[in-house]
Design a protein around this motif. Structure first.
Motif, short mmCIF file in Angstrom:
data_model
loop_
_atom_site.label_atom_id
_atom_site.label_comp_id
_atom_site.label_asym_id
_atom_site.label_seq_id
_atom_site.Cartn_x
_atom_site.Cartn_y
_atom_site.Cartn_z
N VAL A 144 0.84 -1.20 0.00
CA VAL A 144 0.00 0.00 0.00
C VAL A 144 0.87 1.25 0.00
O VAL A 144 0.60 2.24 -0.67
N VAL A 179 -0.62 -5.61 2.20
CA VAL A 179 -1.81 -6.44 2.27
C VAL A 179 -1.43 -7.81 1.74
O VAL A 179 -0.90 -7.92 0.63
N THR A 186 -7.97 -11.64 3.44
CA THR A 186 -7.05 -10.51 3.34
C THR A 186 -6.55 -10.18 4.73
O THR A 186 -7.34 -10.13 5.67
N THR A 188 -3.40 -7.62 6.90
CA THR A 188 -2.44 -6.54 6.71
C THR A 188 -1.30 -6.68 7.71
O THR A 188 -1.43 -7.34 8.75
N GLY A 372 -7.08 0.74 19.11
CA GLY A 372 -8.01 1.42 20.01
C GLY A 372 -7.41 1.76 21.35
O GLY A 372 -8.13 1.87 22.35
N HIS A 374 -6.06 4.59 22.38
CA HIS A 374 -6.45 5.90 22.91
C HIS A 374 -7.87 5.91 23.45
O HIS A 374 -8.21 6.70 24.30
N ARG A 403 -8.39 -13.11 15.02
CA ARG A 403 -8.62 -11.68 14.78
C ARG A 403 -9.97 -11.28 15.36
O ARG A 403 -10.73 -12.11 15.84
N ALA B 267 -6.83 -1.58 -0.70
CA ALA B 267 -6.70 -1.65 0.75
C ALA B 267 -8.04 -1.31 1.40
O ALA B 267 -8.10 -0.64 2.41
N GLN B 384 -10.76 3.18 15.73
CA GLN B 384 -9.65 2.92 14.82
C GLN B 384 -10.08 1.80 13.88
O GLN B 384 -10.81 0.89 14.30
N ASN B 386 -8.90 -0.91 10.47
CA ASN B 386 -8.01 -1.46 9.46
C ASN B 386 -8.85 -1.54 8.19
O ASN B 386 -9.72 -2.40 8.08
N ALA B 388 -8.32 -2.43 5.20
CA ALA B 388 -8.18 -3.58 4.30
C ALA B 388 -9.01 -4.77 4.77
O ALA B 388 -9.61 -5.47 3.97
N THR B 389 -9.06 -4.99 6.08
CA THR B 389 -9.83 -6.12 6.60
C THR B 389 -11.22 -5.69 7.04
O THR B 389 -12.12 -6.51 7.18
N ASP B 391 -11.85 -4.62 9.98
CA ASP B 391 -11.95 -4.75 11.44
C ASP B 391 -11.76 -3.38 12.09
O ASP B 391 -10.84 -2.64 11.74
#
Lengths: 447, 470
Positions: A144, A179, A186, A188, A372, A374, A403, B267, B384, B386, B388-389, B391
């Protein structure tokens, strides 16, 4: 750069009777290159500079800044800061730093090789990184961004109270965001390398990290919720320590906003934990000879063998607490006044490498990354809940990827539940060092 | 009130600067001039700590050659300073082209005057300081368990000029005002925090519309309520999100994934899905730079494109992405007015403005009543994603348990985690009580003000990252 210090001293010398004046002057030249698809997507190169002026009229503080090195505008900022001081509340503890006699450690944070590096060579580094990551594994679907960045910076601080210091540093980095894909899946990951000069850059390590971190998550699923032991990867520990630094700020403590207030001398962690902030360690990314008020940086032990031994202070918070500055003033640049912060926080390492820490844990979760922070870590209450991804640990070995989970506990509990600290210290581009860290009894939320 | 960009840099100087930028054979060049004045005041521990005044003024120059963008910036707005920056930005093209290039600024669009009724520079510093004291008093009067209060005031006036080699010359005058309060409450169970903020693209009239005392007591109330909070549950549960701050759900769950720069680089979880059903039919999502006074509102974006309203998802079907000049140009289409930048020292990129879900028809109380067990989120913190995924996480800073269709006990802070496309499909109720809220969006190291909005809604299942058995 003597000119910066001269300028700062000329501004500080304008203090009137009954006033204290501080001038902070900074200059930096940045180059940022982004490669994409075998081409340079963007190339930016620019100098930035500015002056921040802090004035204490009696014991009231005012501040103003200007985004260039124009001495006339700096004097206007001084007038503005003076006027602003009239609106602050009288504060008997307010005031600038005064020289404290602590010697400045000899640190060389400047690499001449960086200034001599041609733009073409920097472009080649970014393009080479992209090429190597792409070629490194057939599952890499997209790079990317492949970035090269560097900065040459100098700053000076002078005050009417006798502070006169200047410093300079160089930094450069290479970073790739990738990626990876397999079938419909997919994932990252990223890899980076940082240094003070081009000779410090370990491109191979960045390539390896980017590929491993993205590909090993392929096929990740959401596991069932469980309470388990975790191993935090080095980067995750560094993030956690940087949050912890906020709770060890003498200012937050004095203002009743730290979960450690009033607990000096208590056992706040297991005996294996010794936590030190030592900006004079040249290996630390945040290494610095002088702090943001111009005092010498020094080694400060915060937790020794699990016992809380002290906090970090700048001049103001030290006066609030009736102690001396620990040389821990930091500032975001010329646009803000100093505050308290860590620069080089590190756990004293253990003896095991990460594989051995994983084996010791036996069954649990290796946390590769968290998100996350913050919004999910509260340094006042200690509540801790962050998004996570990583690999399950089964029978002492890394197993299937997971995940879309969270891990949760409290900072207080986590410190008391440390099982092992790795030997694998890594100085990351952060105010804290990374090291593998095993913690027991964490709530993992999944399906 | 009239304002002219000529106060920043003379149009003829801008034309010549663009000529310098283009002379090595560029496809596009742009001059962005910014003059920003800010005031910040902080109160902490009962004291007004300091008042800060800032001035930033400079120009960023961008030159596009082939696939490459060259960029340089300068704080020197003289013709010489601008020419040097233009040369530096054009250096990427040095190998090709040559000769002079004329740029005529034919497309001159008037600068919209700021809508602010009371400009910040017209308000006495003492009046601004007084707001902080009032907030401190109001927060402390909310209960004896409030042990610490900090508050911040900020205003900014940002005048910009944008000119480019297509002949465009325009500008804007943007005034923003914000206020925030953070309270710490202490009790037998330890300490808890509560936060509230006000932020609009308006002047000092913000405080006529929203008294700081109200914000202070809301922040204090949040901290106090959490003293008796129990740990949040752990696991997948239905959540009902109150109107307003829940807009961040969409900002993270799909907003970023609909930014064209992520999409064109593969992405984004939403790539190649235009025309597909990507969300519940209850979801119509809009990004809109035009609503009066909102935190992400401006007359033009930072590439000079007038703000517009873009429907991204309509009744669950993906309609379009968000575009800036560069990505749109490559695709042979128009920018959607989403090219934004933090300052003249930054390159513009695709950014959201105000992103919101169109209100539905359900009664908010009824949505709660029809949820047997779950979590009611009254306030979300940051998030926050991601892209690309897909999530994403976001933090709950004020939440309650829902038991038998009733809001019951307060919960301690925790993050929620979900997958954007999955959560969008699981929205099964949308209320009729729309509200907006302000936020700061960070992307690639740049922060810009954004707005978010939604009505009370329910997601049938999201992972709640607490520590208690669900």
């Amino acid at each position: 750069m003597p000119e910066l210090l001269d300028l700062a001293q000329r501004i500080a010398a304008d203090a009137r009777p009954g006033e204290q004046v501080e001038a902070y002057v900074s200059w930096h030249r940045d180059t940022d290159i982004r490669a994409y698809g075998g081409e340079v997507e963007s190339l930016s190169s620019a100098e930035s500079s500015g002056i921040g002026v802090r004035v204490l009229v009696g014991n009231r503080q005012g501040f103003a800044y200007v985004g260039n090195l124009d001495e006339g505008l700096a004097r206007e900022a001084l007038e503005e800061a003076r006027d602003n001081a009239g609106f602050a509340t009288h504060d008997e503890h307010a005031g600038l730093a005064v020289p404290d006699g602590v010697p400045v450690a000899p640190l060389e944070l400047w690499d001449d090789a960086l200034g001599a590096l041609a733009t073409e060579a920097k472009v080649a580094l970014a393009l080479d990184l992209e090429r190597r990551v792409r070629a490194g594994d057939a599952r890499i679907r997209q790079v990317v961004s492949s970035d090269y960045g560097d900065a040459l910076g100098e700053s000076a601080i002078a005050t009417s109270t006798g502070i006169a210091s200047s410093s300079r540093r160089t930094t450069c980095y290479l970073a790739a965001d990738v990626v990876a894909g397999a079938g419909d899946d997919t994932q990252t990951g990223d890899g980076y390398t940082v240094g003070r000069g081009p000779g410090d850059l370990d491109v191979e390590a960045a390539v390896r990290d980017a590929i491993e971190r993205s590909t090993r998550l392929l096929g990740a699923r959401k596991p069932h919720s469980a309470r388990l032991d975790v191993v935090l990867d080095r980067r995750v520990t560094a993030t956690l320590l940087a949050v912890l630094a906020g709770t060890l700020s003498g200012e937050e403590v004095a203002k009743g906003r730290s979960l450690f207030a009033g607990r000096v001398g208590e056992e706040v962690a297991v005996p294996a934990i010794t936590l030190v902030d030592d900006p004079t360690n040249p290996l630390a990314f945040g290494a610095a000879a002088v702090d943001a008020e111009g005092l010498a940086c020094r080694r400060n032990a915060l937790v020794e063998a699990g016992r809380l031994t002290g906090f970090l202070y700048d001049s103001y918070s030290a006066r609030l607490a009736g102690t001396r500055s620990t040389g821990s003033a930091v500032r975001g640049g010329f646009k803000s006044t100093p505050g308290v912060g860590a620069r080089a926080l590190a756990l004293v390492p253990g003896t095991l490498d990460q594989r051995e820490v994983v084996r010791l844990v036996g069954d649990g979760l290796l946390v590769q990354g968290i998100s996350g922070v913050h919004s999910g870590v509260n340094p006042v209450s200690g509540d801790f809940s962050v998004g996570a991804e990583g690999l399950m640990i089964r029978g002492g070995e890394l197993a299937e990827p997971v995940r879309e989970i969270t891990i949760a506990s409290t900072i207080q509990r986590m410190l008391q539940h440390v099982i092992a600290i790795g030997a694998d210290v890594e100085w990351l581009p952060s105010s804290a060092a990374g090291v593998s860290l095993a913690i027991a009894d964490i709530a993992m939320s999944g399906d | 009130m009239t304002t002219s960009t000529s106060e920043l840099v003379d149009a003829s100087v801008v034309e010549r600067t663009l000529g310098v930028a283009m002379r090595h054979g560029a496809a596009f060049a742009e001059v962005f001039v910014e003059d920003k004045r800010t005031t910040g005041i902080s109160l902490d521990d009962r004291r007004v700590e300091e008042l800060t005044s800032g001035r930033d003024r400079g120009a960023g120059i961008r030159v596009v050659v082939g696939e490459t963008t060259g960029f340089a910036h300068t704080a020197d707005l003289s013709e010489k300073g601008l020419a040097e920056a233009a040369e530096a930005a054009a250096a990427v093209a040095r190998s090709g082209g040559g000769g002079a290039r004329e740029v005529a600024l034919g497309d001159r669009r008037p600068v919209a005057p700021s809508r602010a009724e009371i400009l910040p520079e017209g308000v006495e510093k003492a009046t601004k300081v007084e707001l902080l004291r009032r907030a401190d008093e109001a927060a402390r009067a909310s209960g004896s368990s409030i042990v610490q209060v900090s508050a911040g005031y900020g205003d900014s006036r940002r005048r910009i000029l944008v000119a480019n080699s297509d002949g465009l010359l325009t500008g804007d005058d943007q005034v923003r005002t914000r206020f925030s309060v953070m309270c710490v409450a202490s009790g037998d169970t330890g300490m808890q925090t509560g936060y509230e903020s006000l932020a609009l693209t308006v002047g000092f009239e913000l405080f006529d519309r929203f008294p700081v005392e109200d914000a202070a007591s809301v922040a204090a109330g949040r901290a106090v309520a959490k003293l008796s909070a129990r740990p949040a549950p752990s696991g997948v549960l239905p959540i009902v999100i109150k109107s307003g701050t829940g807009g961040i759900l969409f900002h993270e769950a799909c907003g970023h994934g609909l930014e064209a720069d992520h999409v064109v680089k593969d992405a984004s979880a939403y790539r190649g899905r235009i025309g597909e059903l990507v969300a519940s039919p209850l979801v119509t999502l809009v990004d809109d730079g035009t609503p009066a006074d909102q935190w992400g509102t401006a007359s033009i974006d930072d590439e000079g494109r007038p703000a517009q309203r873009n429907v991204l998802i309509e009744n669950g079907v993906l309609v379009d992405y968000m575009w800036d000049h560069l990505r749109a140009r490559k695709e042979g289409r128009e920018s959607s007015g989403n090219g934004r930048r933090q300052s003249y020292q930054h390159l513009p990129m695709v950014r959201m403005t105000n992103t919101y879900l169109i209100a539905g028809k359900d009664d908010p109380d009824e949505i709660v009543a029809q949820t047997p067990y779950g979590v009611y989120v009254a306030k979300l913190g940051g998030g926050q994603v991601n892209t690309a995924t897909g999530d994403f996480v976001f933090g709950m800073t004020e939440a309650f348990l829902i038991e038998n269709g009733r809001i019951t006990e307060p919960l301690r802070d925790a993050n929620l985690i979900g997958n954007g496309p999955d959560v969008l499909r699981k929205i099964d109720a949308v209320g009729d009580d729309f509200e907006m809220c302000p936020g700061t969006c960070g992307k690639d190291g740049q922060s810009v003000p954004v707005g978010c909005g939604q009505a009370t809604l329910r997601v049938s299942g999201v992972t709640v990252g607490g520590t208690a058995g669900a």
